[in-house]
Design a protein around this motif. Structure first.
Motif, PDB file in Angstrom:
ATOM      1  N   ASN A   1      -2.528   5.350   1.985  1.00 54.66           N
ATOM      2  CA  ASN A   1      -3.777   4.076   1.860  1.00 54.66           C
ATOM      3  C   ASN A   1      -3.792   3.264   3.025  1.00 54.66           C
TER       4      ASN A   1
ATOM      5  N   PHE B   1      -1.246   1.738  -4.905  1.00 55.34           N
ATOM      6  CA  PHE B   1      -0.452   0.416  -4.360  1.00 55.34           C
ATOM      7  C   PHE B   1       0.323  -0.197  -5.404  1.00 55.34           C
ATOM      8  N   ASP B   2       1.292  -1.125  -5.082  1.00 52.91           N
ATOM      9  CA  ASP B   2       2.156  -1.745  -5.895  1.00 52.91           C
ATOM     10  C   ASP B   2       1.691  -2.907  -6.744  1.00 52.91           C
TER      11      ASP B   2
ATOM     12  N   THR C   1      -7.218   1.516   4.888  1.00 56.46           N
ATOM     13  CA  THR C   1      -7.456   0.261   4.554  1.00 56.46           C
ATOM     14  C   THR C   1      -7.497  -0.777   5.556  1.00 56.46           C
TER      15      THR C   1
ATOM     16  N   LEU D   1       0.768  -1.116   0.017  1.00 56.99           N
ATOM     17  CA  LEU D   1      -0.132  -0.166   0.021  1.00 56.99           C
ATOM     18  C   LEU D   1       0.801   1.295   0.004  1.00 56.99           C
ATOM     19  N   SER D   2       0.295   2.151  -0.597  1.00 53.84           N
ATOM     20  CA  SER D   2       1.022   3.681  -0.627  1.00 53.84           C
ATOM     21  C   SER D   2       0.738   4.202   0.721  1.00 53.84           C
TER      22      SER D   2
END
Lengths: 202, 202
Positions: free
Chosen positions: B80, B156-157, B84, B76-77
């Protein structure tokens, strides 16, 4: 809002039938026009659907005239010609690769947002395609919510449509016929994947 | 269906408020769980939304447990993470690049359909991304229709999520927190493009 009232936000079962359970992709159209005002109402609903950083990349051409339809005809797959020519309106759903030019106004929360995309054409393209398609989903359900039937299609030559209708920075995504469908002409409905085939609870 | 009755299919203005006009992207969640049955209901609505050749490429993981959320956390960034982790459920919306294996059952109309995609990985990928994202739009509006609030995210990645949760042929698309949002924590709503900025009548 009191916690005990939060489920009042659910829509009725009838609305869910209209939007999802009873709605069908139509291929034949009743002789009933779609007023321009209804097309504006579709946009004025779908525009509120969420997009990443409010990027709102979808662009829509509503083809209502014979002349406009004839410009589209050469790009259509043969089996999509008749139903598209007969439909009161054919929408071309597209997305703007330069959506980020609007971010200073659409997403004032972070002035750096424009640069995330202007510095990376690859990220801009994926973001435009993903969010433009999300907005396509909002479009279809907004149209159904207003009482219209939809006939979305991927069977066409995107490059021909782009050349005929758009500047180089706007790309066609899919087409969607709009009108009041003839239920007598529907095919039987195809099955869907079961929950356990498409979803997992973790 | 008699022609004079065809507009009976429209949903109410209240429903359009819930789905579009009043709905917001939420970032803070009330302490009210989302039953698994409601997650199943989301899928049982969204599955009816149209996709090209009924290809239905969307795949969804519903993360409801602390353990599942912790597997997501590293991807997650930073901005976020908190919302979340607090959300009752986080859905990972993904798409299956091998969706075409199901076409003989999902689209019996044309036995050649599987080959259109199995012979062209590029077409299969674009079709999966487009239609999986369309299904993402159906997902968000189905959840809202059932009284839930949504918090969709692209921050997100994707590669990390794919490696942690999916086989090589399934790709993450976006995340969506689900629950009952706290309206007191909403930011002011951002503007949208006007009709004439995003649409043309031809």
């Amino acid at each position: 809002m009191p916690v005990e009232n939060i489920t009042e936000k659910a829509v009725t079962s009838d609305a869910l039938d209209i939007l999802f359970r009873q709605a069908r992709t139509h291929i034949s159209w009743l002789d009933k026009p779609v007023p321009d005002d209804v097309l504006r109402q579709i946009y004025d609903l779908m525009k509120w659907g969420p997009t990443s950083a409010n990027c709102s990349p979808a662009r829509i051409l509503f083809l209502r005239t014979r002349e406009a339809k004839e410009r589209l005809r050469p790009a259509l797959s043969p089996n999509n010609v008749e139903k598209t020519m007969q439909a009161p309106v054919t929408a071309i759903l597209a997305y703007d690769l330069k959506f980020y030019e609007h971010l200073p106004r659409l997403f004032p929360n972070n002035p750096a947002a424009r640069g995330w995309f202007s510095d990376s054409p690859q990220l801009a393209e994926a973001t435009a395609f993903r969010n433009g398609s999300l907005q396509g989903g909002y479009f279809i359900l907004a149209a159904r919510g207003l009482g219209l039937d939809c006939g979305p299609m991927s069977g066409f030559d995107n490059a021909k449509v782009d050349q005929e209708f758009f500047p180089p920075t706007v790309k066609s995504n899919f087409l969607c016929n709009l009108g009041y469908g003839d239920p007598a002409k529907l095919f039987p409905r195809n099955p869907r994947l079961e929950f356990d085939e498409a979803c997992q609870l973790l």
